[in-house]
Motif scaffolding. Structure first.
Motif, PDB file in Angstrom:
ATOM      1  N   LEU A  91      61.903  42.605 -44.600  1.00  9.91           N
ATOM      2  CA  LEU A  91      61.166  43.525 -45.467  1.00  9.91           C
ATOM      3  C   LEU A  91      59.688  43.551 -45.096  1.00  9.91           C
ATOM      4  O   LEU A  91      59.054  44.627 -45.122  1.00  9.91           O
ATOM      5  CB  LEU A  91      61.337  43.120 -46.930  1.00  9.91           C
ATOM      6  N   ALA A  92      59.126  42.409 -44.742  1.00  8.64           N
ATOM      7  CA  ALA A  92      57.713  42.361 -44.365  1.00  8.64           C
ATOM      8  C   ALA A  92      57.446  43.188 -43.114  1.00  8.64           C
ATOM      9  O   ALA A  92      56.395  43.842 -43.002  1.00  8.64           O
ATOM     10  CB  ALA A  92      57.283  40.904 -44.148  1.00  8.64           C
ATOM     11  N   VAL A  93      58.386  43.182 -42.178  1.00  7.19           N
ATOM     12  CA  VAL A  93      58.213  43.998 -40.967  1.00  7.19           C
ATOM     13  C   VAL A  93      58.284  45.486 -41.304  1.00  7.19           C
ATOM     14  O   VAL A  93      57.466  46.287 -40.836  1.00  7.19           O
ATOM     15  CB  VAL A  93      59.271  43.629 -39.908  1.00  7.19           C
ATOM     16  N   PHE A  94      59.242  45.876 -42.129  1.00  9.27           N
ATOM     17  CA  PHE A  94      59.297  47.269 -42.563  1.00  9.27           C
ATOM     18  C   PHE A  94      58.003  47.667 -43.266  1.00  9.27           C
ATOM     19  O   PHE A  94      57.464  48.754 -43.034  1.00  9.27           O
ATOM     20  CB  PHE A  94      60.477  47.486 -43.505  1.00  9.27           C
ATOM     21  N   ALA A 125      54.991  46.435 -42.945  1.00  9.82           N
ATOM     22  CA  ALA A 125      53.812  46.451 -42.077  1.00  9.82           C
ATOM     23  C   ALA A 125      53.888  47.497 -40.977  1.00  9.82           C
ATOM     24  O   ALA A 125      52.860  48.066 -40.593  1.00  9.82           O
ATOM     25  CB  ALA A 125      53.617  45.060 -41.458  1.00  9.82           C
ATOM     26  N   ASP A 126      55.099  47.760 -40.460  1.00  9.06           N
ATOM     27  CA  ASP A 126      55.197  48.511 -39.212  1.00  9.06           C
ATOM     28  C   ASP A 126      56.001  49.796 -39.245  1.00  9.06           C
ATOM     29  O   ASP A 126      56.022  50.515 -38.231  1.00  9.06           O
ATOM     30  CB  ASP A 126      55.819  47.614 -38.119  1.00  9.06           C
ATOM     31  N   ILE A 161      56.602  52.146 -42.248  1.00 11.17           N
ATOM     32  CA  ILE A 161      56.561  53.086 -43.369  1.00 11.17           C
ATOM     33  C   ILE A 161      56.393  54.522 -42.882  1.00 11.17           C
ATOM     34  O   ILE A 161      57.079  55.443 -43.351  1.00 11.17           O
ATOM     35  CB  ILE A 161      55.441  52.713 -44.360  1.00 11.17           C
ATOM     36  N   ALA A 162      55.490  54.736 -41.944  1.00 11.16           N
ATOM     37  CA  ALA A 162      55.265  56.103 -41.464  1.00 11.16           C
ATOM     38  C   ALA A 162      56.527  56.678 -40.836  1.00 11.16           C
ATOM     39  O   ALA A 162      56.866  57.849 -41.058  1.00 11.16           O
ATOM     40  CB  ALA A 162      54.113  56.118 -40.457  1.00 11.16           C
ATOM     41  N   GLU A 163      57.231  55.881 -40.067  1.00 10.38           N
ATOM     42  CA  GLU A 163      58.471  56.348 -39.445  1.00 10.38           C
ATOM     43  C   GLU A 163      59.545  56.651 -40.477  1.00 10.38           C
ATOM     44  O   GLU A 163      60.279  57.639 -40.374  1.00 10.38           O
ATOM     45  CB  GLU A 163      58.993  55.294 -38.472  1.00 10.38           C
ATOM     46  N   LEU A 164      59.657  55.796 -41.468  1.00  7.75           N
ATOM     47  CA  LEU A 164      60.659  56.008 -42.513  1.00  7.75           C
ATOM     48  C   LEU A 164      60.379  57.280 -43.292  1.00  7.75           C
ATOM     49  O   LEU A 164      61.300  57.991 -43.707  1.00  7.75           O
ATOM     50  CB  LEU A 164      60.686  54.808 -43.463  1.00  7.75           C
ATOM     51  N   THR A 165      59.118  57.568 -43.498  1.00  7.25           N
ATOM     52  CA  THR A 165      58.731  58.730 -44.290  1.00  7.25           C
ATOM     53  C   THR A 165      59.019  60.037 -43.556  1.00  7.25           C
ATOM     54  O   THR A 165      59.295  61.061 -44.176  1.00  7.25           O
ATOM     55  CB  THR A 165      57.240  58.638 -44.656  1.00  7.25           C
ATOM     56  N   CYS A 166      58.966  60.004 -42.225  1.00 14.10           N
ATOM     57  CA  CYS A 166      59.125  61.230 -41.439  1.00 14.10           C
ATOM     58  C   CYS A 166      60.523  61.823 -41.531  1.00 14.10           C
ATOM     59  O   CYS A 166      60.675  63.039 -41.584  1.00 14.10           O
ATOM     60  CB  CYS A 166      58.792  60.955 -39.976  1.00 14.10           C
ATOM     61  N   ASN A 219      56.035  44.050 -51.364  1.00 12.07           N
ATOM     62  CA  ASN A 219      56.190  45.211 -50.481  1.00 12.07           C
ATOM     63  C   ASN A 219      55.896  46.510 -51.225  1.00 12.07           C
ATOM     64  O   ASN A 219      56.783  47.354 -51.414  1.00 12.07           O
ATOM     65  CB  ASN A 219      57.621  45.234 -49.922  1.00 12.07           C
ATOM     66  N   PRO A 220      54.644  46.719 -51.631  1.00 12.43           N
ATOM     67  CA  PRO A 220      54.331  47.900 -52.443  1.00 12.43           C
ATOM     68  C   PRO A 220      54.539  49.223 -51.708  1.00 12.43           C
ATOM     69  O   PRO A 220      54.907  50.225 -52.341  1.00 12.43           O
ATOM     70  CB  PRO A 220      52.857  47.694 -52.804  1.00 12.43           C
TER      71      PRO A 220
END
Length: 209
Positions: free
Chosen positions: A144-147, A149-150, A152-157, A186-187
């Motif tokens: 979860l920490a990797v998601f 930090a690295d 979020i932008a990809e997931l949102t697209c 993980n806010p």
């Protein structure tokens, strides 16, 4: 409406099955698949499922020709080749490997979460292996920490294989492991999940209360 040509061994509480159901919703293929309820646990197998999948795991997808696919990742890849919309798994190049790697990490969260669930729910409290349980929870926290930090932008697209896999993993944490309180650390993920959890495909596939 044509009759379903495929059969999915299905349990609404399974997060792996949920991934398949979400993709079916997102790609407009629900009417192609009949659902066969499968109630099982590691110590209580489903004989009908075992005939089609010797590993005795769900989901398993029986195709029109009688062949059976199993493992949610294999089934997702197959179904993603059966619709005419934009693919939810990139077909080639670096994007394919990146999205599949993110999806695999989300599946790792699920794997650890399910193992914790089995240990806590199926074994007597005096037999619980505390160090092992905490090691599984640490896997979840690290991923979860990797998601957070690295990725979020990809997931949102795109709500694609990576996003579907993670959304189902987070839903399973809420369903079976609310004590982990994953949102506190993980806010960004919490904000992303608050949005995608309202997609029709996610609302229609929520696990039973």
């Amino acid at each position: 409406m044509s009759a379903p040509t495929m059969t999915l061994f299905h349990n609404p509480a399974s997060p792996y099955v949920r991934k398949v159901m979400v993709l079916l919703h997102e790609t407009g293929q629900l009417n192609r698949v009949a659902l066969q309820n499968s109630q099982l646990s590691p110590v209580s197998p489903d004989a009908a499922l075992n005939r089609d999948n010797p590993l005795g795991k769900i989901p398993a997808l029986r195709l029109a020709d009688g062949n059976v696919l199993h493992d949610s990742r294999v089934i997702l890849d197959y179904l993603d080749h059966q619709h005419v919309g934009n693919p939810l798994i990139p077909r080639d190049g670096s994007a394919r490997w990146r999205r599949l790697t993110l999806a695999s990490m989300a599946d790792g969260i699920l794997d650890a979460s399910v193992l914790v669930r089995y240990e806590v729910a199926l074994r007597a409290p005096e037999k619980h292996w505390a160090e092992w349980l905490e090691a599984q929870r640490d896997k979840i926290r690290r991923a979860l920490a990797v998601f957070e930090a690295d990725a979020i932008a990809e997931l949102t697209c795109h709500f694609d294989v990576a996003a579907i896999s993670l959304a189902c993993a987070l839903g399973y944490l809420d369903f079976r492991h609310p004590d982990l309180n994953w949102r506190a650390a993980n806010p960004k993920l919490a904000g992303w999940y608050a949005e995608v959890s309202q997609r029709p495909s996610m609302l229609e596939t929520q696990p039973p209360v």
